[in-house]
Motif scaffolding. Structure first.
Motif: not given
Length: 404
Positions: A84-92
């Motif tokens: 999961t590339v989560d651009n909102t929270r800056g996480k993978i």
């Protein structure tokens, strides 16, 4: 407009078109030279049973680790994760799916989750994950375990904290891998934090026998290896990173096009280096062994799907009852963010869930062959079992495997 003026304009337009064509060709050549990879367009217009994307800033991709041996035309996916590339929270976020999970595979009935890739390649594997866990996956990345060796060697190895209980089994697997490859590879002299080569890290991510935690432990070690690779990449300069990409990308097969990869990378790093987290489903206490020899992992798929959805879209870590959870890089167990070399020597201590299922570690049945591992058999003459990897073992008084 005069004829001469028209001709001048036409020449200018043609010159621009030629220049653009040349630039495009050079750009395409440069891209392939630097970032060439194996592009798979076979998913185009395939029905993958993907749900509607719930958040445009969150992208889910299937990651398959394949164990394809020489001469194989089909492969089981020994490692299955949702990236999961989560651009909102800056996480993978990496969510491991247990390969022995009992699921329904479209057109094939109930079987192990990893059988979907063997039966229908990435398309059926993605469809199976989407249908059983309610996800919205439309793309995948696949890396063969053999290619993982080249990738880690290109990184000059990765730092892993090898536990004492893992050392003997790790060296056995390294020796067996050498026999398989008709080469000799160096084992480890001792446990502890050290740099593992590609072969050593590959074998570390494969071990599951000899009291190292069965498939549960293997899933966690695969996450440890990925985290170590991620940390190594973060430390590279721009020049070394480009050189590394030239070596890595030919070892990757993906359905993502160049036009999809670029914005995905840009989005992931726009607010700095993303944090990396890892979890797995099912959670402790929510599963049972199932089958004549406990070859399946049985659990409520709807509950698992709820955990996955909450984690991916609402950032609620599976099993976490607090409002926040430990960030990546802290000490972590099997159901916490990956913390680099955690101690995963046993299957979940409070699972399986209540109930005995129909297999597992109960008393030995009258017919010993009925307790053989799926893909293995019982050697009556020797009084030993042979597992799917060709290794021999016996069952102790509690039904536990003891390898020879």
């Amino acid at each position: 407009m005069s004829l001469k003026r028209f001709q001048r304009r036409l020449v200018r337009v043609l010159a621009v078109l030629v220049a653009l064509s040349i630039l495009f060709c050079f750009g395409l050549y440069g891209y392939r030279m630097f970032f060439g990879y194996n592009y798979d367009s076979s998913l185009f217009e395939k029905d993958l049973a993907a749900g509607v994307q719930a958040d445009e800033n969150i992208t889910n991709i299937a990651l398959f680790g394949l164990d394809t041996r020489e001469g194989d035309t089909q492969s089981h996916s020994d490692c299955m994760m949702i990236v999961t590339v989560d651009n909102t929270r800056g996480k993978i976020k990496l969510t491991s799916l247990m390969r022995d999970s009992l699921v329904d595979i479209d057109g094939h009935g109930e079987d192990k989750l990893n059988a979907a890739y063997f039966l229908g390649g990435p398309a059926l594997a993605i469809r199976t994950v989407n249908e059983n866990f309610g996800t919205d996956i439309t793309d995948y990345i696949a890396v063969n375990f053999e290619q993982l060796v080249d990738i880690i060697d290109a990184l000059d190895g990765v730092e892993i904290d090898v536990q004492d209980f893992e050392l003997t089994e790790l060296n056995r697997v390294i020796a067996d891998y050498g026999i398989e490859q008709k080469k000799q590879f160096k084992g480890l002299d001792s446990a502890g934090t050290q740099t593992l080569s590609g072969v050593q890290a590959l074998c570390y991510g494969r071990i599951r026998k000899g009291g190292t935690g069965d498939d549960w432990g293997r899933v966690e070690r695969q996450g440890v290896v990925l985290n170590a690779m991620f940390e190594k990449v973060q430390s590279l300069s721009a020049g070394k990173l480009i050189g590394l990409m030239q070596k890595l990308m030919p070892n990757v097969t993906t359905s993502l096009s160049a036009g999809e990869i670029a914005p995905l990378i840009v989005g992931a790093v726009k607010n700095g280096t993303p944090a990396l987290e890892h979890t797995r489903v099912p959670l402790d206490g929510e599963w049972n062994y199932y089958g004549s020899s406990g070859e399946y992992i049985l659990y409520d798929l709807d509950v698992a799907a709820s955990h996955i959805h909450e984690y991916i879209y609402n950032d609620v870590f599976p099993g976490d009852t607090s409002s926040s959870h430990a960030p990546s890089g802290t000490d972590a167990g099997a159901d916490e963010p990956l913390g680099g070399g955690g101690d995963f020597d046993e299957p979940p201590t409070n699972g399986p869930a209540g109930g005995s299922g129909t297999g597992g570690t109960g008393a030995q049945a009258v017919d010993p062959a009925s307790l053989a591992e799926e893909g293995g058999y019982y050697d009556a003459a020797a009084g030993e079992y042979v597992d799917m990897d060709g290794d021999r073992y016996v069952l102790d008084e509690n039904g536990n495997k003891v390898y020879r």
